[in-house]
Design a protein around this motif. Structure first.
Motif, PDB file in Angstrom:
ATOM      1  N   LEU A 152       0.688  -1.320  -0.030  1.00 34.64           N
ATOM      2  CA  LEU A 152       0.104  -0.023  -0.080  1.00 34.64           C
ATOM      3  C   LEU A 152       0.995   1.052   0.128  1.00 34.64           C
ATOM      4  O   LEU A 152       0.756   2.309  -0.709  1.00 34.64           O
ATOM      5  CB  LEU A 152      -1.118   0.076   1.067  1.00 34.64           C
ATOM      6  N   TYR A 153       1.830   1.142   0.798  1.00 35.21           N
ATOM      7  CA  TYR A 153       2.878   2.582   0.736  1.00 35.21           C
ATOM      8  C   TYR A 153       3.428   2.829  -0.575  1.00 35.21           C
ATOM      9  O   TYR A 153       3.483   3.955  -0.949  1.00 35.21           O
ATOM     10  CB  TYR A 153       3.879   2.393   1.868  1.00 35.21           C
ATOM     11  N   SER A 154       4.094   1.861  -1.317  1.00 33.51           N
ATOM     12  CA  SER A 154       4.347   1.798  -2.236  1.00 33.51           C
ATOM     13  C   SER A 154       3.346   2.255  -3.564  1.00 33.51           C
ATOM     14  O   SER A 154       3.788   3.193  -4.485  1.00 33.51           O
ATOM     15  CB  SER A 154       5.181   0.527  -2.908  1.00 33.51           C
ATOM     16  N   SER A 155       2.330   1.624  -3.137  1.00 36.21           N
ATOM     17  CA  SER A 155       1.133   2.100  -4.245  1.00 36.21           C
ATOM     18  C   SER A 155       0.871   3.695  -4.224  1.00 36.21           C
ATOM     19  O   SER A 155       0.555   4.383  -4.895  1.00 36.21           O
ATOM     20  CB  SER A 155      -0.015   1.451  -4.123  1.00 36.21           C
ATOM     21  N   LEU A 156       0.704   4.092  -2.821  1.00 33.49           N
ATOM     22  CA  LEU A 156       0.350   5.541  -2.511  1.00 33.49           C
ATOM     23  C   LEU A 156       1.492   6.438  -2.973  1.00 33.49           C
ATOM     24  O   LEU A 156       1.355   7.557  -3.604  1.00 33.49           O
ATOM     25  CB  LEU A 156       0.282   5.927  -0.906  1.00 33.49           C
ATOM     26  N   THR A 157       2.722   6.137  -2.742  1.00 33.19           N
ATOM     27  CA  THR A 157       3.983   6.900  -3.367  1.00 33.19           C
ATOM     28  C   THR A 157       4.151   6.842  -4.738  1.00 33.19           C
ATOM     29  O   THR A 157       4.393   7.890  -5.407  1.00 33.19           O
ATOM     30  CB  THR A 157       5.339   6.323  -2.762  1.00 33.19           C
ATOM     31  N   LYS A 158       3.847   5.749  -5.448  1.00 32.48           N
ATOM     32  CA  LYS A 158       3.942   5.926  -6.982  1.00 32.48           C
ATOM     33  C   LYS A 158       2.794   6.627  -7.450  1.00 32.48           C
ATOM     34  O   LYS A 158       2.878   7.494  -8.555  1.00 32.48           O
ATOM     35  CB  LYS A 158       3.867   4.406  -7.475  1.00 32.48           C
ATOM     36  N   THR A 159       1.630   6.820  -6.909  1.00 33.17           N
ATOM     37  CA  THR A 159       0.440   7.375  -7.198  1.00 33.17           C
ATOM     38  C   THR A 159       0.887   8.916  -7.020  1.00 33.17           C
ATOM     39  O   THR A 159       0.619   9.750  -7.803  1.00 33.17           O
ATOM     40  CB  THR A 159      -0.842   7.114  -6.658  1.00 33.17           C
ATOM     41  N   HIS A 160       1.269   9.125  -5.934  1.00 37.44           N
ATOM     42  CA  HIS A 160       2.037  10.463  -5.661  1.00 37.44           C
ATOM     43  C   HIS A 160       3.075  11.031  -6.732  1.00 37.44           C
ATOM     44  O   HIS A 160       2.926  12.338  -6.899  1.00 37.44           O
ATOM     45  CB  HIS A 160       2.277  10.702  -4.088  1.00 37.44           C
ATOM     46  N   ALA A 161       3.617  10.324  -6.976  1.00 39.61           N
ATOM     47  CA  ALA A 161       4.759  10.673  -7.830  1.00 39.61           C
ATOM     48  C   ALA A 161       4.143  10.863  -9.471  1.00 39.61           C
ATOM     49  O   ALA A 161       4.612  12.031  -9.893  1.00 39.61           O
ATOM     50  CB  ALA A 161       5.918   9.509  -7.976  1.00 39.61           C
ATOM     51  N   HIS A 162       3.247  10.187  -9.705  1.00 42.17           N
ATOM     52  CA  HIS A 162       2.623  10.396 -10.997  1.00 42.17           C
ATOM     53  C   HIS A 162       1.703  11.760 -10.891  1.00 42.17           C
ATOM     54  O   HIS A 162       1.872  12.447 -12.146  1.00 42.17           O
ATOM     55  CB  HIS A 162       1.527   9.338 -11.298  1.00 42.17           C
ATOM     56  N   ALA A 163       1.285  12.159  -9.990  1.00 41.19           N
ATOM     57  CA  ALA A 163       0.447  13.271  -9.567  1.00 41.19           C
ATOM     58  C   ALA A 163       1.562  14.447  -9.776  1.00 41.19           C
ATOM     59  O   ALA A 163       1.074  15.476  -9.913  1.00 41.19           O
ATOM     60  CB  ALA A 163      -0.105  13.305  -8.229  1.00 41.19           C
ATOM     61  N   GLU A 164       2.780  14.161  -9.284  1.00 40.72           N
ATOM     62  CA  GLU A 164       3.688  15.339  -9.244  1.00 40.72           C
ATOM     63  C   GLU A 164       4.185  15.474 -10.660  1.00 40.72           C
ATOM     64  O   GLU A 164       5.282  16.390 -11.021  1.00 40.72           O
ATOM     65  CB  GLU A 164       4.926  14.928  -8.499  1.00 40.72           C
ATOM     66  N   GLY A 165       4.118  14.805 -11.784  1.00 39.83           N
ATOM     67  CA  GLY A 165       4.425  14.762 -13.227  1.00 39.83           C
ATOM     68  C   GLY A 165       5.691  13.818 -13.411  1.00 39.83           C
ATOM     69  O   GLY A 165       6.309  14.220 -14.426  1.00 39.83           O
ATOM     70  N   VAL A 166       6.061  12.820 -12.468  1.00 38.29           N
ATOM     71  CA  VAL A 166       7.030  12.214 -12.618  1.00 38.29           C
ATOM     72  C   VAL A 166       6.792  10.609 -12.624  1.00 38.29           C
ATOM     73  O   VAL A 166       5.488  10.362 -12.578  1.00 38.29           O
ATOM     74  CB  VAL A 166       8.200  12.480 -11.684  1.00 38.29           C
ATOM     75  N   ASP A 167       7.748   9.816 -13.056  1.00 36.72           N
ATOM     76  CA  ASP A 167       7.521   8.306 -13.116  1.00 36.72           C
ATOM     77  C   ASP A 167       7.335   7.443 -11.708  1.00 36.72           C
ATOM     78  O   ASP A 167       6.580   6.537 -11.909  1.00 36.72           O
ATOM     79  CB  ASP A 167       8.336   7.818 -14.142  1.00 36.72           C
ATOM     80  N   ASP A 168       8.266   7.859 -11.117  1.00 31.98           N
ATOM     81  CA  ASP A 168       8.461   6.916  -9.700  1.00 31.98           C
ATOM     82  C   ASP A 168       8.939   7.826  -8.767  1.00 31.98           C
ATOM     83  O   ASP A 168       9.366   8.707  -8.715  1.00 31.98           O
ATOM     84  CB  ASP A 168       9.258   5.738 -10.228  1.00 31.98           C
ATOM     85  N   ALA A 169       9.342   7.096  -7.737  1.00 28.26           N
ATOM     86  CA  ALA A 169      10.192   7.585  -6.358  1.00 28.26           C
ATOM     87  C   ALA A 169      10.819   6.672  -5.790  1.00 28.26           C
ATOM     88  O   ALA A 169      10.818   5.353  -5.806  1.00 28.26           O
ATOM     89  CB  ALA A 169       8.945   8.071  -5.367  1.00 28.26           C
ATOM     90  N   VAL A 170      12.030   7.365  -5.489  1.00 26.26           N
ATOM     91  CA  VAL A 170      12.976   6.457  -4.572  1.00 26.26           C
ATOM     92  C   VAL A 170      13.042   6.851  -3.036  1.00 26.26           C
ATOM     93  O   VAL A 170      12.973   7.736  -2.682  1.00 26.26           O
ATOM     94  CB  VAL A 170      14.474   6.646  -5.327  1.00 26.26           C
ATOM     95  N   TYR A 171      13.244   5.685  -2.480  1.00 31.04           N
ATOM     96  CA  TYR A 171      13.086   5.879  -1.040  1.00 31.04           C
ATOM     97  C   TYR A 171      14.466   6.314  -0.197  1.00 31.04           C
ATOM     98  O   TYR A 171      15.411   5.830  -0.693  1.00 31.04           O
ATOM     99  CB  TYR A 171      12.459   4.713   0.019  1.00 31.04           C
ATOM    100  N   VAL A 172      14.244   7.006   0.794  1.00 30.12           N
ATOM    101  CA  VAL A 172      15.365   7.566   1.436  1.00 30.12           C
ATOM    102  C   VAL A 172      15.390   7.054   2.995  1.00 30.12           C
ATOM    103  O   VAL A 172      14.333   7.687   3.558  1.00 30.12           O
ATOM    104  CB  VAL A 172      15.669   8.979   1.431  1.00 30.12           C
ATOM    105  N   GLU A 173      16.267   6.764   3.569  1.00 30.36           N
ATOM    106  CA  GLU A 173      15.879   6.135   5.145  1.00 30.36           C
ATOM    107  C   GLU A 173      17.293   6.581   5.797  1.00 30.36           C
ATOM    108  O   GLU A 173      18.375   5.942   5.381  1.00 30.36           O
ATOM    109  CB  GLU A 173      15.685   4.710   5.283  1.00 30.36           C
ATOM    110  N   ASP A 174      17.236   7.458   6.773  1.00 30.20           N
ATOM    111  CA  ASP A 174      18.589   7.771   7.662  1.00 30.20           C
ATOM    112  C   ASP A 174      19.528   8.413   6.557  1.00 30.20           C
ATOM    113  O   ASP A 174      20.789   8.123   7.006  1.00 30.20           O
ATOM    114  CB  ASP A 174      19.053   6.478   8.400  1.00 30.20           C
ATOM    115  N   GLY A 175      18.954   9.145   5.720  1.00 31.08           N
ATOM    116  CA  GLY A 175      19.754   9.760   4.864  1.00 31.08           C
ATOM    117  C   GLY A 175      20.628   8.949   3.543  1.00 31.08           C
ATOM    118  O   GLY A 175      21.196   9.461   2.550  1.00 31.08           O
ATOM    119  N   TYR A 176      20.325   7.447   3.549  1.00 32.77           N
ATOM    120  CA  TYR A 176      20.783   6.781   2.559  1.00 32.77           C
ATOM    121  C   TYR A 176      19.559   6.215   1.721  1.00 32.77           C
ATOM    122  O   TYR A 176      18.541   5.980   2.220  1.00 32.77           O
ATOM    123  CB  TYR A 176      21.408   5.626   3.116  1.00 32.77           C
TER     124      TYR A 176
END
Length: 282
Positions: A152-176
């Motif tokens: 679900l989180y990946s589905s929400l994130t990818k949908t948000h990315a599309h709404a921002e006009g891009v194709d996908d998102a990459v996750y960042v955790e603790d700076g990496y």
């Protein structure tokens, strides 16, 4: 034309296929899955997908026997019944159906298996994806190495990315960076080294990822599996993703910043070429 699908040992028209509303995949995402591509009727890295399926089942203590040859026969029959040469097979195994209870008893549950085909891979054969991405704070559970259906989180994130006009998102955790929403993520640094995060609980051990790393090493491309930051990504000469359906695909920008010259890089294109050659050979 409707698809023929496979559910618990039987074949159905997709409009007639059913699983229980009490299946634990429905209530708890208590299930694992695999997606295997096939080209010209041949499956890519089939044994790798079966090995990872077994590992995921073991990690969740789902008691389901996976017979490699039997599964291959079902895969082959599925694409035959659907008259396909290129595409993917999705399979899912849940712990089974039972009255809703957070505590499970495997002795009272019978795992549920279903499989179906998709044809989306065809577009990535005809035209290589060239991706624009954004970075997003990691928000998934801590065992991303298990290929569960908690998406679900990946589905929400990818949908948000599309709404921002891009194709996908990459996750960042603790700076990496960890990975993209449904693929592994790489950079190529200014010295030409292919860099991706090392395997741990934070990322999925992608089957295509493993093949790409093997091909890179065999063909003289320096490889590092380590942590790397968003700043390193911005400064990289190339970035790319790998997945079952995308093979190796270039990332042209992250957060609106061009990676390298903003065009598919030489290392990425070489790896894609090597992977497609590998597919044809194997």
């Amino acid at each position: 034309m409707t698809r023929t699908v496979y559910v618990n040992g039987d074949w159905f028209d997709e409009t007639n296929a059913r699983i229980s509303i009490f299946d634990r995949s429905v209530m708890f995402a208590d299930s694992v899955y695999e997606v295997t591509s096939f080209l010209d009727g041949k499956f890519l890295d089939f044994d790798g997908h079966i090995k990872r399926l077994k590992n995921s089942l073991k990690a969740l203590e789902i008691e389901f026997n996976v017979d490699r040859d039997e599964f291959l026969d079902i895969h082959r029959e599925l694409i035959k019944r659907n008259g396909l040469e290129n595409g993917t097979v999705y399979l899912q195994v849940s712990r089974g159906a039972g009255d809703r209870n957070f505590v499970y008893d495997n002795s009272e549950l019978k795992p549920c298996l279903f499989m179906f085909t998709q044809t989306g891979i065809v577009k990535n054969l005809d035209k290589m994806p060239q991706l624009k991405m954004i970075s997003v704070k990691e928000g998934r559970w801590c065992r991303r190495d298990i290929k569960t259906t908690q998406l679900l989180y990946s589905s929400l994130t990818k949908t948000h990315a599309h709404a921002e006009g891009v194709d996908d998102a990459v996750y960042v955790e603790d700076g990496y960076l960890t990975e993209a929403t449904s693929s592994n993520f790489f950079i190529v640094d200014r010295q030409g080294t292919l860099v991706t995060r090392q395997l741990d609980h934070s990322i999925l051990p992608g089957i295509t990822r493993g093949t790409i790393l093997e091909l890179a090493r065999k063909n003289g491309i320096n490889v590092e599996e380590r942590l790397f930051t968003l700043e390193e990504t911005y400064a990289a000469s190339e970035a790319l993703i790998t997945s079952t359906t995308n093979f190796a695909a270039p990332v042209l920008s992250v957060d609106g910043r061009k990676i390298g010259d903003g065009k598919p890089g030489k290392v990425t294109m070489r790896l894609r070429e090597l992977y497609i050659e590998h597919v044809k050979r194997s």
